[in-house]
Design a protein around this motif. Structure first.
Motif: not given
Length: 327
Positions: A189-192, A215-228, A255-261, A309-312
């Motif tokens: 997963g993304l955290h590891s 406590d992140l909301t589960p993300l799609p695989g494509e989103t996790e890959l982009v964040l990584y 509630a609005a989404g996930v932010e990576l800094l 953003p959390h918008r499917a």
């Protein structure tokens, strides 16, 4: 009302008024009296002033459109020009906005295909490095170990150096394979994967701290890959170009989404030309409707911030409201 009819009606009103005045109380003598010349010149000046005002108001949307066209960048999607003005101008702005939307969608679709092919190629190269080159170097290392056991005393030091060089090469091959194919992201997963990424960049004068919300909301695989990939590229830029000795990797959700800094204490980006690395991060951000900003960090350094953003229902290439906005 169209620009043509605005100007026509204005001129018609002016001419009708002038004609009525000339046929009525206003007359022109021969030679022209000073008072009559003053009235005629004043009427002409008023007509020209009103014409200029109408043209200025009518052409203002075209000026705004020209400014928007000069600054348009599909990698930095922003607000579209306001549809306003006469019918011809409003139609032109509407067509231009539709063209930008179409180009953005086509670019996002093309970028998605390119990046997908790139990921497949990364996996293929990583697999070949691990399975072919890695196994070959492992066999060489084992053979050198057997040679070292039977080598004369005067050659053991040289054989030991060859072993160390081979072991270092094998470690480098494995490191490159991990960067090309983030197996931890797929398996744990993304955290590891982000913790491993921070540990990988810690060293050689750079210390990377990580603060990852659990406590992140589960993300799609494509989103996790982009964040990584964005975190990987940002840390690579920090290590290579920033001159920083400290960096921070932070992941937060709301509630609005996930932010990576990714923040460093380096020399910052003042006057720097945006290179292929940041352009690649912007391409990836557009794939998931995210906003990427690169700005000065408080106290110096650089902030690379990715907001997903959390918008499917976000289609690829849809600009996030924060895309390109300074922070």
């Amino acid at each position: 009302m169209s620009l043509f009819w605005r100007i026509f009606c204005l001129n018609a009103v002016g001419l009708v008024i002038a004609t009525a005045l000339l046929l009525g109380p206003v007359t022109v003598s021969t030679p022209v009296l000073p008072g009559e010349a003053l009235v005629v010149v004043g009427g002409l000046a008023a007509l020209l002033a009103v014409n200029a005002a109408v043209l200025r108001i009518g052409l203002a949307p075209l000026t705004r459109l020209a400014g928007a066209m000069a600054t348009a960048d599909l990698l930095r999607p922003g607000a579209r020009p306001e549809v306003a003005g006469p019918a011809e101008t409003a139609g032109l702005i509407t067509t231009y906005n539709a063209m930008l939307d179409r180009l953005a969608a086509e670019r996002a679709a093309g970028a998605a295909r390119v990046l997908s092919a790139q990921e497949r190629e990364r996996h293929r190269v990583a697999r070949e490095l691990h399975d072919e080159v890695g196994q070959t170097l492992t066999a060489v290392l084992l053979q050198l170990r057997r040679v070292a056991d039977r080598a004369p005393a005067e050659l053991r030091e040289e054989v030991g150096q060859a072993q160390e060089a081979t072991r270092a090469g094998l470690d480098e091959i494995r490191r490159i394979a991990r960067r090309l194919r983030p197996a931890l992201l797929e398996e744990l997963g993304l955290h590891s994967a982000l913790r491993s990424l921070a540990a990988e960049f810690t060293g050689h004068g750079l210390t990377v701290r990580h603060d990852l919300a659990a406590d992140l909301t589960p993300l799609p695989g494509e989103t996790e890959l982009v964040l990584y990939r964005v975190a990987q590229e940002a840390l690579t830029n920090t290590a290579r170009h920033s001159g920083a000795d400290r960096a921070e990797l932070r992941l937060r959700g709301d509630a609005a989404g996930v932010e990576l800094l990714v923040r460093d204490n380096g020399r910052g980006t003042a006057g720097a030309i945006e290179g292929a690395g940041i352009s690649g991060m912007r391409e990836r951000a557009l794939l998931v409707g995210a906003g990427l900003s690169v700005a000065a960090a408080p106290g110096g350094g650089t902030d690379v911030r990715l907001r997903v953003p959390h918008r499917a229902d976000v289609p690829p290439g849809t600009p996030h409201p924060d895309a390109g906005a300074p922070r």
